[in-house]
Design a protein around this motif. Structure first.
Motif, PDB file in Angstrom:
ATOM      1  N   GLY A 125       0.797  -1.224   0.000  1.00 35.54           N
ATOM      2  CA  GLY A 125       0.000   0.000   0.000  1.00 35.54           C
ATOM      3  C   GLY A 125       0.819   1.257   0.000  1.00 35.54           C
ATOM      4  N   PHE A 126       2.142   1.113   0.125  1.00 37.70           N
ATOM      5  CA  PHE A 126       2.990   2.286   0.227  1.00 37.70           C
ATOM      6  C   PHE A 126       3.356   2.804  -1.162  1.00 37.70           C
ATOM      7  CE2 PHE A 126       4.641   0.435   4.420  1.00 37.70           C
ATOM      8  CZ  PHE A 126       3.586   1.007   5.102  1.00 37.70           C
ATOM      9  N   GLY A 137      14.469  -2.157   1.708  1.00 40.42           N
ATOM     10  CA  GLY A 137      14.069  -1.010   0.902  1.00 40.42           C
ATOM     11  C   GLY A 137      13.018  -0.143   1.562  1.00 40.42           C
ATOM     12  N   MET A 138      12.344  -0.694   2.594  1.00 44.86           N
ATOM     13  CA  MET A 138      11.332   0.084   3.282  1.00 44.86           C
ATOM     14  C   MET A 138      11.913   1.355   3.897  1.00 44.86           C
ATOM     15  SD  MET A 138       8.972  -1.028   6.559  1.00 44.86           S
ATOM     16  CE  MET A 138      10.391  -1.132   7.645  1.00 44.86           C
ATOM     17  N   VAL A 139      13.166   1.285   4.340  1.00 44.41           N
ATOM     18  CA  VAL A 139      13.777   2.427   5.024  1.00 44.41           C
ATOM     19  C   VAL A 139      13.982   3.600   4.086  1.00 44.41           C
ATOM     20  CG1 VAL A 139      15.813   3.201   6.297  1.00 44.41           C
ATOM     21  CG2 VAL A 139      14.903   0.905   6.677  1.00 44.41           C
ATOM     22  N   PHE A 182       8.907   4.951   6.044  1.00 44.91           N
ATOM     23  CA  PHE A 182       9.528   4.521   7.291  1.00 44.91           C
ATOM     24  C   PHE A 182       9.250   5.513   8.415  1.00 44.91           C
ATOM     25  CE2 PHE A 182      13.449   3.733   9.905  1.00 44.91           C
ATOM     26  CZ  PHE A 182      13.096   2.446  10.288  1.00 44.91           C
ATOM     27  N   GLN A 183       9.413   6.784   8.136  1.00 41.97           N
ATOM     28  CA  GLN A 183       9.174   7.805   9.153  1.00 41.97           C
ATOM     29  C   GLN A 183       7.713   7.843   9.586  1.00 41.97           C
ATOM     30  OE1 GLN A 183      11.468   9.500  10.836  1.00 41.97           O
ATOM     31  NE2 GLN A 183      12.977   8.318   9.659  1.00 41.97           N
ATOM     32  N   HIS A 241      13.232   0.974  18.322  1.00 39.08           N
ATOM     33  CA  HIS A 241      14.604   0.712  17.874  1.00 39.08           C
ATOM     34  C   HIS A 241      14.526  -0.008  16.534  1.00 39.08           C
ATOM     35  CE1 HIS A 241      15.897   1.381  22.115  1.00 39.08           C
ATOM     36  NE2 HIS A 241      14.732   0.815  22.372  1.00 39.08           N
ATOM     37  N   HIS A 242      15.473   0.237  15.653  1.00 40.98           N
ATOM     38  CA  HIS A 242      15.464  -0.462  14.364  1.00 40.98           C
ATOM     39  C   HIS A 242      16.878  -0.790  13.937  1.00 40.98           C
ATOM     40  CE1 HIS A 242      16.663   3.148  12.012  1.00 40.98           C
ATOM     41  NE2 HIS A 242      15.921   3.800  12.877  1.00 40.98           N
ATOM     42  N   ASN A 243      16.983  -1.850  13.144  1.00 43.60           N
ATOM     43  CA  ASN A 243      18.296  -2.293  12.702  1.00 43.60           C
ATOM     44  C   ASN A 243      18.156  -3.187  11.478  1.00 43.60           C
ATOM     45  OD1 ASN A 243      21.059  -2.547  12.693  1.00 43.60           O
ATOM     46  ND2 ASN A 243      21.195  -3.703  14.607  1.00 43.60           N
TER      47      ASN A 243
END
Length: 323
Positions: free
Chosen positions: A75-76, A123-125, A133-134, A148-150
């Protein structure tokens, strides 16, 4: 210590959940729209209530300590983003279906778990200059979570496959005051306690010709645009969901480079990995039994989140809760 409980959305065949259960989590409820994925999930977790259907039509969810979800990014799109901006004030509900992460957010706010875990492609970032992502990070923050993300590399956690995925970990703010989540350091690799796992470690004991379990489609031009074969002492290329595009079995001679976008098969042993070999390389249990066609089996296995990720991600939480 009482085990932490969890519910799971967009669960697929249960890869993440299987890893989380290995870390010490009890699952109460899971959901996916794909009935084949549901059949595979039930073969791993026969005692977990699994709901096959669109999560947008589910109104109430069990309360649990943990929420896990690997929502897709379909959906993005830029068009969806424009619709969001143009209509958010007068008709937000009409566009909710374009953003499946909003469904995850809805369940998060209803269930109010201590922790949540999300997986997605790297690739989402960066997609749409990081807007997608934001948008997610802001939604989780407003819901009362420290996030937190990594980017994690699968071989670092014992998977014999060169797979990378982005993970988001949310800690409810009241718990975050005393617990700072830190991603588990690599357990495998040159500087880790154990060496990388290899193809031989994972599938070396499996039959070379498992009739009916591998795709016998011809090796079309697109397939031969790049190397598809790794050696026994290496890690597999990423396991994919499309039966025709899975990597080659390591037995036999390596492929050779001909020219740009052209590779050549050599020798007399060249077949795609079987779906059961793919399951092993994903870290899934041998008793997984999807219903459906051969292509269905490849699809649900290839779409799975490898269990070693789930175990590594839940371990810091289990260690904190049991301290």
């Amino acid at each position: 210590m009482k085990k932490l409980t969890a519910i799971s959305l967009f669960s697929g065949c249960g890869g993440f959940d299987f890893g989380a259960s290995q870390a010490g989590v009890d699952f109460l409820w899971a959901n996916d729209i794909d009935p084949v994925a549901g059949s595979a999930y039930r073969s791993i977790f026969p005692d977990v209530e699994f709901h096959v259907g669109d999560v947008r039509e589910v109104r109430f969810f069990p309360r649990a300590d943990i929420l896990i979800g690997c929502y897709p990014c379909t959906g993005f799109s830029l068009a969806a983003r424009r619709r969001w901006k143009e209509r958010e004030e007068r008709d937000l509900t009409a566009i909710k279906g374009n953003f499946l992460y909003l469904e995850f957010l809805r369940v998060l706010e209803q269930s109010n778990p201590k922790y949540f875990f999300v997986e997605n492609v790297r690739g989402m970032v960066s997609a749409k200059e990081g807007w997608f992502f934001q948008q997610q990070l802001e939604g989780f923050k407003q819901s009362g979570y420290t996030v937190h993300h990594n980017l994690l590399h699968a071989p670092n956690y014992g998977l014999p496959q060169s797979r990378q995925r982005v993970f988001l970990v949310g800690v409810r703010n009241d718990i975050a005051q005393e617990f700072e989540y830190k991603f588990l350091p690599p357990t495998h690799g040159p500087t880790a306690p154990r060496p990388y796992a290899t193809l031989r470690d994972a599938i070396g004991d499996m039959p070379l010709w498992p009739k009916g379990e591998f795709s016998e489609q011809c090796f079309h031009g697109h397939y031969l645009t790049r190397n598809r074969k790794r050696a026994w002492d290496q890690q597999s290329y990423t396991i994919v969901a499309n039966a025709d595009h899975v990597p080659l079995h390591p037995q036999g001679e390596p492929m050779s480079f001909v020219k740009k976008d052209t590779w050549q098969l050599n020798g007399d042993f060249n077949r795609r990995l079987s779906w059961r070999e793919c399951a092993r390389l994903q870290g899934l249990p041998d008793n997984i039994s999807p219903s459906g066609t051969l292509s269905d089996c490849y699809r649900v296995v290839g779409n799975a989140v490898p269990p070693p990720f789930g175990k590594a991600l839940l371990t810091p939480v289990i260690n904190f809760e049991s301290a």
